[in-house]
Design a protein around this motif. Structure first.
Motif, short mmCIF file in Angstrom:
data_model
loop_
_atom_site.label_atom_id
_atom_site.label_comp_id
_atom_site.label_asym_id
_atom_site.label_seq_id
_atom_site.Cartn_x
_atom_site.Cartn_y
_atom_site.Cartn_z
N PRO A 1 -19.96 -8.69 -13.78
CA PRO A 1 -21.33 -8.89 -13.38
C PRO A 1 -21.03 -10.58 -14.61
O PRO A 1 -20.02 -10.01 -15.85
N PRO A 2 -20.94 -11.86 -13.81
CA PRO A 2 -21.96 -11.79 -13.21
C PRO A 2 -21.62 -11.94 -11.35
O PRO A 2 -22.14 -12.62 -10.98
N GLY A 3 -20.29 -11.72 -11.28
CA GLY A 3 -19.93 -11.94 -9.94
C GLY A 3 -20.26 -11.00 -9.25
O GLY A 3 -21.05 -10.14 -8.93
N GLY A 4 -19.49 -10.51 -7.74
CA GLY A 4 -19.41 -10.18 -7.10
C GLY A 4 -19.39 -8.80 -6.63
O GLY A 4 -17.62 -8.82 -7.69
N TRP A 5 -18.75 -8.33 -5.48
CA TRP A 5 -18.00 -7.40 -5.30
C TRP A 5 -16.55 -7.49 -4.53
O TRP A 5 -16.80 -8.91 -3.60
N VAL A 6 -15.78 -6.84 -5.42
CA VAL A 6 -14.36 -7.36 -4.80
C VAL A 6 -13.45 -5.90 -4.28
O VAL A 6 -13.44 -4.85 -5.03
N LEU A 7 -13.62 -5.50 -3.74
CA LEU A 7 -12.45 -4.92 -2.40
C LEU A 7 -11.44 -4.16 -2.93
O LEU A 7 -10.92 -5.51 -3.81
N GLY A 8 -11.14 -3.37 -3.39
CA GLY A 8 -9.47 -2.97 -3.90
C GLY A 8 -9.11 -1.45 -3.87
O GLY A 8 -9.43 -1.27 -2.44
N LEU A 9 -8.56 -1.30 -4.31
CA LEU A 9 -7.52 -0.09 -5.12
C LEU A 9 -7.36 0.75 -5.53
O LEU A 9 -7.24 -0.42 -6.42
N ALA A 10 -7.70 1.87 -6.06
CA ALA A 10 -7.68 2.37 -7.91
C ALA A 10 -6.75 3.66 -7.30
O ALA A 10 -6.48 4.56 -6.65
N ARG A 11 -5.47 3.42 -8.69
CA ARG A 11 -4.51 4.47 -8.86
C ARG A 11 -5.01 5.35 -10.02
O ARG A 11 -4.52 4.51 -10.80
N PHE A 12 -5.09 6.84 -9.84
CA PHE A 12 -4.55 7.48 -11.23
C PHE A 12 -3.07 7.65 -11.70
O PHE A 12 -2.09 7.23 -11.23
N ARG A 13 -2.90 6.81 -13.15
CA ARG A 13 -1.52 6.77 -13.70
C ARG A 13 -1.23 7.53 -14.71
O ARG A 13 -2.26 6.97 -16.19
N ASP A 14 -1.52 8.59 -15.09
CA ASP A 14 -1.47 9.36 -16.66
C ASP A 14 -2.53 9.38 -17.15
O ASP A 14 -3.41 9.06 -16.25
N GLU A 15 -3.05 8.22 -18.25
CA GLU A 15 -4.00 7.95 -19.48
C GLU A 15 -4.75 6.92 -18.74
O GLU A 15 -6.08 6.67 -19.34
N ASP A 16 -4.33 6.14 -17.05
CA ASP A 16 -5.11 5.04 -17.06
C ASP A 16 -5.30 5.15 -15.63
O ASP A 16 -4.70 6.16 -14.82
N ARG B 1 0.79 -1.84 0.05
CA ARG B 1 -0.28 0.14 0.38
C ARG B 1 0.60 1.42 -0.04
O ARG B 1 0.59 2.19 -0.52
N ARG B 2 1.68 1.41 1.03
CA ARG B 2 2.82 2.57 0.93
C ARG B 2 3.62 2.39 -0.60
O ARG B 2 3.77 3.52 -1.24
N TRP B 3 4.02 1.23 -1.24
CA TRP B 3 4.97 1.50 -1.72
C TRP B 3 3.69 1.51 -3.62
O TRP B 3 4.12 2.83 -3.73
N LEU B 4 2.19 1.48 -3.53
CA LEU B 4 1.31 2.64 -4.53
C LEU B 4 1.05 3.64 -4.07
O LEU B 4 1.37 4.35 -4.60
N SER B 5 1.42 4.65 -3.52
CA SER B 5 0.66 4.90 -2.77
C SER B 5 1.98 6.22 -3.56
O SER B 5 1.53 7.91 -3.88
N GLY B 6 3.22 5.53 -2.88
CA GLY B 6 3.95 6.40 -3.63
C GLY B 6 3.57 6.94 -4.89
O GLY B 6 5.30 8.10 -5.29
N ARG B 7 3.90 6.24 -5.90
CA ARG B 7 3.41 6.43 -7.26
C ARG B 7 1.80 7.03 -7.64
O ARG B 7 1.44 6.62 -8.95
N GLY B 8 1.01 7.67 -7.05
CA GLY B 8 -0.09 8.64 -7.47
C GLY B 8 -0.95 7.86 -6.50
O GLY B 8 -0.33 7.23 -5.12
N ARG B 9 -2.28 9.04 -6.06
CA ARG B 9 -3.30 8.73 -5.08
C ARG B 9 -3.90 7.78 -5.57
O ARG B 9 -4.01 7.38 -6.77
N VAL B 10 -3.88 6.85 -4.21
CA VAL B 10 -4.42 6.12 -4.20
C VAL B 10 -5.82 5.61 -3.33
O VAL B 10 -5.55 6.41 -2.63
N PHE B 11 -7.23 5.33 -3.64
CA PHE B 11 -8.55 5.28 -3.11
C PHE B 11 -9.01 3.83 -3.35
O PHE B 11 -8.57 3.37 -3.78
#
Length: 146
Positions: A47-62, A30-40
């Motif tokens: 679909p058709p699966g269920g919810w999976v907890l995750g983290l997202a990070r903006f990185r350039d165009e992705d 988590r610290r490594w990801l946070s050091g390379r962009g905003r993580v939330f």
């Protein structure tokens, strides 16, 4: 020759280290990801699966999406700015609310990931919506055509 207390202490110590290693790995990741962009916090439902907890990070165009409980440094899914649209935003229903973080709203996606759902906090939704609507100046998907 060591007595049985020494062996017991060694075994307990090894068990504690083995139990804590994954937790320490998740914290370091988590610290490594946070050091390379905003993580939330951002949950994903394909679909058709269920919810999976995750983290997202903006990185350039992705927007890179990572599972919370994974030690992988590679994103599980990548959302490209030009292929991602916000179709609809809604409050989670009762069944979804028990699977998601408190205060998160559900965002239905269009484009390359049509039908997929992301759940995030309102401030993160504002950033995500702005990111999908914007683009590099003069680039595809950008609103500025100087």
């Amino acid at each position: 020759m060591p007595d049985w207390w020494s062996w017991t202490a060694l075994a307990v110590g090894l068990l504690v280290v083995c139990a804590l290693a994954p937790v320490v790995g998740l914290i370091i990741r988590r610290r490594w990801l946070s050091g390379r962009g905003r993580v939330f916090a951002c949950s994903l439902r394909v679909p058709p699966g269920g919810w999976v907890l995750g983290l997202a990070r903006f990185r350039d165009e992705d927007l890179e999406w990572y599972r919370v409980f994974s030690l992988s440094l590679r994103p599980k899914h990548v959302f490209h700015r030009n292929g991602t649209q916000v179709v609809r935003v809604r409050q989670p229903d009762a069944a979804e609310a028990s699977e998601l973080y408190d205060g998160h709203v559900v965002t239905e996606l269009g484009g390359d990931h049509a039908g997929w759902l992301l759940a995030m906090a309102r401030p993160d939704l504002t950033a995500f919506s702005s990111w999908t609507e914007a683009g590099a100046p003069g680039g595809p998907g950008g609103s500025f055509r100087g």
